[in-house]
Design an enzyme around this catalytic site. Structure first.
Site, PDB file in Angstrom:
ATOM      1  N   TRP B 102       0.831  -1.211   0.000  1.00  0.00           N
ATOM      2  CA  TRP B 102       0.000   0.000   0.000  1.00  0.00           C
ATOM      3  C   TRP B 102       0.859   1.251   0.000  1.00  0.00           C
ATOM      4  O   TRP B 102       0.548   2.229  -0.695  1.00  0.00           O
ATOM      5  CB  TRP B 102      -1.017  -0.029   1.142  1.00  0.00           C
ATOM      6  CG  TRP B 102      -2.071  -1.058   0.854  1.00  0.00           C
ATOM      7  CD1 TRP B 102      -2.219  -2.275   1.442  1.00  0.00           C
ATOM      8  CD2 TRP B 102      -3.079  -0.983  -0.169  1.00  0.00           C
ATOM      9  NE1 TRP B 102      -3.262  -2.960   0.858  1.00  0.00           N
ATOM     10  CE2 TRP B 102      -3.805  -2.192  -0.129  1.00  0.00           C
ATOM     11  CE3 TRP B 102      -3.440  -0.021  -1.103  1.00  0.00           C
ATOM     12  CZ2 TRP B 102      -4.871  -2.454  -0.993  1.00  0.00           C
ATOM     13  CZ3 TRP B 102      -4.496  -0.270  -1.971  1.00  0.00           C
ATOM     14  CH2 TRP B 102      -5.205  -1.483  -1.908  1.00  0.00           C
ATOM     15  N   ASP B 173      -1.445   6.832   6.175  1.00  0.00           N
ATOM     16  CA  ASP B 173      -2.542   5.964   5.742  1.00  0.00           C
ATOM     17  C   ASP B 173      -2.780   4.983   6.881  1.00  0.00           C
ATOM     18  O   ASP B 173      -1.990   4.067   7.112  1.00  0.00           O
ATOM     19  CB  ASP B 173      -2.152   5.228   4.457  1.00  0.00           C
ATOM     20  CG  ASP B 173      -3.235   4.246   4.006  1.00  0.00           C
ATOM     21  OD1 ASP B 173      -4.246   4.079   4.724  1.00  0.00           O
ATOM     22  OD2 ASP B 173      -3.060   3.645   2.929  1.00  0.00           O
ATOM     23  N   LYS B 197     -12.335  -1.537   6.955  1.00  0.00           N
ATOM     24  CA  LYS B 197     -11.587  -2.481   7.775  1.00  0.00           C
ATOM     25  C   LYS B 197     -11.984  -2.321   9.242  1.00  0.00           C
ATOM     26  O   LYS B 197     -12.573  -3.220   9.823  1.00  0.00           O
ATOM     27  CB  LYS B 197     -10.095  -2.291   7.532  1.00  0.00           C
ATOM     28  CG  LYS B 197      -9.731  -2.671   6.090  1.00  0.00           C
ATOM     29  CD  LYS B 197      -8.465  -2.054   5.578  1.00  0.00           C
ATOM     30  CE  LYS B 197      -8.363  -2.081   4.071  1.00  0.00           C
ATOM     31  NZ  LYS B 197      -8.418  -3.414   3.454  1.00  0.00           N
TER      32      LYS B 197
END
Lengths: 361, 361
Positions: B102, B173, B197
């Site tokens: 990511w 993030d 999530k």
């Protein structure tokens, strides 16, 4: 409890059957033990939901394979930028028709990316009609021609599809009247529609685009604003708004059960006729929009005596008729009567309006 | 039916109580006669839902007023572009730490807008540890420093907050570990997190940003990619993903009932410890990640004999243990154990893994 009719312009009413099914499946979708909200977007359960939604839409609208169906995020407002960022394809100009506040927003955003030719506008007289195409001045160098088929705030709606020149794709913001009538997709290069009026919950925007138009975004276009990226990944480049896709899929199935788009058009015409006839039958109410261009989806009207506005809204609410206040920019009232609004709801509204007029005239 | 435990990396499990409440309120929210999906985002009902969500988050994390809370669309992937488009503020460089797939995606997108200095990277050895800050090479001209606090695919997680130079905002993030432990927001310039999530359903991305950083987007930034536009309109510039905000608000209230973030950290530590201890106790399973940098949220592991992978997954599923397959890029298994995964689910997984190892060792 009493049945509520919600005339909100969006997010708006959803079919009761759809909400009932969402309720029944909330804790356990088809014996999976999971809510749809909990499913991996790459798992077989959600993949089947997304594929069904796409397939049902293809059937409803009769969409040929060379049109891609994309389920994206950001609402129609995201498309105001995505359209020029993707469809200029080396050109620097685009035609826009300005028929209301949403057209105007699309134009304002497009100006960040190209020279906008406003081919026609009804702004000067307050967006109460749609200029006939013989009055439009199209730019021969335009990359595309953009219009807004239904103006949610102003209550004007195209009852016809504009003609576009050879090879100039026609692009339409159909947020507030998509699937309310049959649709010849082959007339269009790209259609977009925020879901929260005729399709499903907020947070989803539907794009249907001819695939040959993709692949040449402007430099600096964010990856998520490149249609081609989403088309290549079947709307799964990143995690899509899974629950909104699920609900929208249920709405597609509901539309099929109603008999499809031709059947919806009949019901929508009946609803709109009933309401406009009632408004026109008295000078207690007034709809400013030219009769030929009146929206079947959003019906704006004013009371002759605006001092009665608050009382009207208060009594309407007491009668289970919600969200009738007009947009703050135009005032008065607005009844949004999308696909999910049953004829009964409009009948109840008309009965209330007649009684109110009788009492206060 | 048997209780299912869903180890999906996202969209992922939601607390049962939250789904139960969503179920109960689906057809009629608090006597309004409407589903939350049907509410105008500007109506008093939804405004109260959005305000409550914001207020509960402010309490949970103790967020000072000079940080803005934004509920946006497009997931974390949209933030990969929005961060450079908004935070370069006249500069042309940014520092990024590359600790997993990511991070790498964020870097790739940022390179469209600026010169990225990769201050540190663990790419060469497969993202199995986090380089200590004494090994980082920060650029004195960087506009900000970006990192990914938890790597969903690779299973590495920062157990510490990086130090940033004077006035260089720290950007993170936090998609996959936000609200899993206490959080000192004042250390950050901007935090973003896709909801699917630890927060709620897909289709929502949370941004918490120090307000002095806003207001100087790059030329050509789409209006919807300008944080300032959303901050000024309290996330109502355009129609927000209302239902996702509602569910996320229910999750915030659930977190408060659990005792807040300190209580969540205790439970999450217990779950992670149990699972890692079990993996480390046998050479039948293996976790490649350095112990100090192991994620409490996503636990990747392999079977010594990959020929048993399919059998492992099949038997797990028969036992109600779903979505344990590792990401296609790393293979093996992955158990995602976010806030909503109860300790019982991890206990059941560990019992299954032990029995499977006993049988096939």
């Amino acid at each position: 409890m009493e049945t509520i009719y919600n005339f909100s312009a969006g997010p708006a009413m959803l079919p009761k059957e759809v909400l009932q099914q969402a309720h029944d499946e909330m804790l356990d979708w088809h014996g999976s033990g999971m809510s749809v909200m909990e499913m991996s977007h790459r798992g077989k359960e959600f993949m089947s939901i997304a594929e069904n939604a796409q397939q049902d839409l293809r059937e409803l609208v009769n969409i040929p394979q060379h049109y891609k169906i994309l389920f994206l995020q950001g609402g129609a407002s995201s498309q105001f930028a995505m359209v020029p960022m993707n469809l200029l394809r080396g050109k620097t100009k685009a035609d826009y028709v300005n028929t209301g506040q949403w057209s105007a927003k699309a134009i304002e955003e497009a100006r960040r990316y190209c020279t906008v030719n406003v081919a026609a506008s009804s702004a000067e007289i307050g967006f109460i009609y749609i200029p006939g195409q013989n009055q439009w001045h199209l730019d021969p160098e335009a990359a595309y021609l953009h219009y807004t088929s239904n103006e949610t705030i102003d209550g004007v709606e195209f009852q016809w599809i504009p003609e576009s020149r050879d090879n100039i794709p026609l692009v339409v913001d159909m947020s507030s009247d998509i699937l309310s009538r049959p649709l010849d997709i082959t007339r269009f290069g790209l259609i977009y529609a925020g879901a929260q009026k005729n399709l499903g919950p907020a947070g989803l925007v539907l794009v249907i685009v001819r695939e040959d138009l993709l692949g040449t975004p402007l430099p600096g276009t964010p990856t998520l604003f490149d249609y081609q990226v989403h088309a290549r990944n079947n709307s799964m480049y990143n995690t899509p708004p899974t629950y909104a896709i699920y609900i929208t899929g249920l709405v597609f199935k509901w539309l099929k059960r109603q008999g499809g788009l031709a059947a919806m058009e009949k019901i929508n015409l009946a609803k709109a006729d009933l309401l406009y006839r009632s408004i026109d039958s008295t000078d207690f109410y007034h709809c400013p929009v030219a009769k030929a261009d009146r929206s079947r989806m959003n019906v704006p009207f004013t009371l002759k005596n605006p001092a009665l506005d608050d009382e009207f809204l208060k009594q309407a609410e007491m009668n289970g008729l919600l969200q009738l206040k007009g947009h703050r920019s135009v005032g008065g009232m607005r009844a949004s009567i999308y696909n999910a609004m049953p004829l009964k709801g409009v009948e109840k509204l008309v009965a209330f309006m007649n009684a109110f007029a009788d009492r206060y005239a």
